[in-house]
Design a protein around this motif. Sequence first.
Motif, PDB file in Angstrom:
ATOM      1  N   MET A 208       0.839  -1.159   0.000  1.00 49.14           N
ATOM      2  CA  MET A 208       0.000   0.000   0.000  1.00 49.14           C
ATOM      3  C   MET A 208       0.893   1.234   0.000  1.00 49.14           C
ATOM      4  O   MET A 208       1.883   1.292   0.708  1.00 49.14           O
ATOM      5  N   ILE A 209       0.525   2.196  -0.763  1.00 51.15           N
ATOM      6  CA  ILE A 209       1.211   3.485  -0.761  1.00 51.15           C
ATOM      7  C   ILE A 209       0.240   4.496  -0.166  1.00 51.15           C
ATOM      8  O   ILE A 209      -0.917   4.550  -0.574  1.00 51.15           O
ATOM      9  N   ALA A 210       0.714   5.264   0.778  1.00 55.11           N
ATOM     10  CA  ALA A 210      -0.181   6.215   1.456  1.00 55.11           C
ATOM     11  C   ALA A 210       0.551   7.510   1.764  1.00 55.11           C
ATOM     12  O   ALA A 210       1.747   7.495   2.050  1.00 55.11           O
ATOM     13  N   GLN A 211      -0.178   8.591   1.695  1.00 56.18           N
ATOM     14  CA  GLN A 211       0.374   9.881   2.107  1.00 56.18           C
ATOM     15  C   GLN A 211      -0.001  10.192   3.550  1.00 56.18           C
ATOM     16  O   GLN A 211       0.749  10.837   4.257  1.00 56.18           O
TER      17      GLN A 211
ATOM     18  N   ILE B 174      -1.493   3.834   7.422  1.00 57.34           N
ATOM     19  CA  ILE B 174      -0.559   2.703   7.470  1.00 57.34           C
ATOM     20  C   ILE B 174      -0.054   2.386   8.872  1.00 57.34           C
ATOM     21  O   ILE B 174       0.777   1.500   9.058  1.00 57.34           O
TER      22      ILE B 174
ATOM     23  N   TYR C   8       7.752   1.230   5.000  1.00 55.88           N
ATOM     24  CA  TYR C   8       8.958   1.667   4.309  1.00 55.88           C
ATOM     25  C   TYR C   8       8.821   3.145   3.995  1.00 55.88           C
ATOM     26  O   TYR C   8       7.818   3.564   3.429  1.00 55.88           O
TER      27      TYR C   8
ATOM     28  N   MET D  76      10.148   6.219   1.869  1.00 58.04           N
ATOM     29  CA  MET D  76      10.884   6.473   0.631  1.00 58.04           C
ATOM     30  C   MET D  76      10.928   7.966   0.350  1.00 58.04           C
ATOM     31  O   MET D  76      10.019   8.703   0.705  1.00 58.04           O
TER      32      MET D  76
ATOM     33  N   SER E 193      12.790   1.634   7.505  1.00 59.16           N
ATOM     34  CA  SER E 193      11.735   0.619   7.518  1.00 59.16           C
ATOM     35  C   SER E 193      11.566   0.104   8.936  1.00 59.16           C
ATOM     36  O   SER E 193      12.497   0.126   9.736  1.00 59.16           O
TER      37      SER E 193
ATOM     38  N   TYR F 172      10.383   9.438   9.403  1.00 64.41           N
ATOM     39  CA  TYR F 172       8.999   9.047   9.689  1.00 64.41           C
ATOM     40  C   TYR F 172       8.454   9.826  10.881  1.00 64.41           C
ATOM     41  O   TYR F 172       7.346  10.345  10.844  1.00 64.41           O
TER      42      TYR F 172
END
Length: 50
Positions: A1-4, A9, A16, A18, A26, A39
């Motif tokens: 899943m990619i989330a802003q 998440i 992770y 990026m 991670s 993060y």
Amino acid sequence: MIAQRLSTIRNADRIYVMEYGRFLESGTDEQLLEQNEVYASLWCVQSGLM
């Protein structure tokens, strides 16, 4: 899943972080917050703590 939105998440088994196509960090939400790096900084901004 990619989330802003990090709240999306937060309960993932592995997160992770990026930037510009490179992996920076991670771990779990808790581990990444303890590291107090990218993060954690993003979490503060999205939470309105900064």
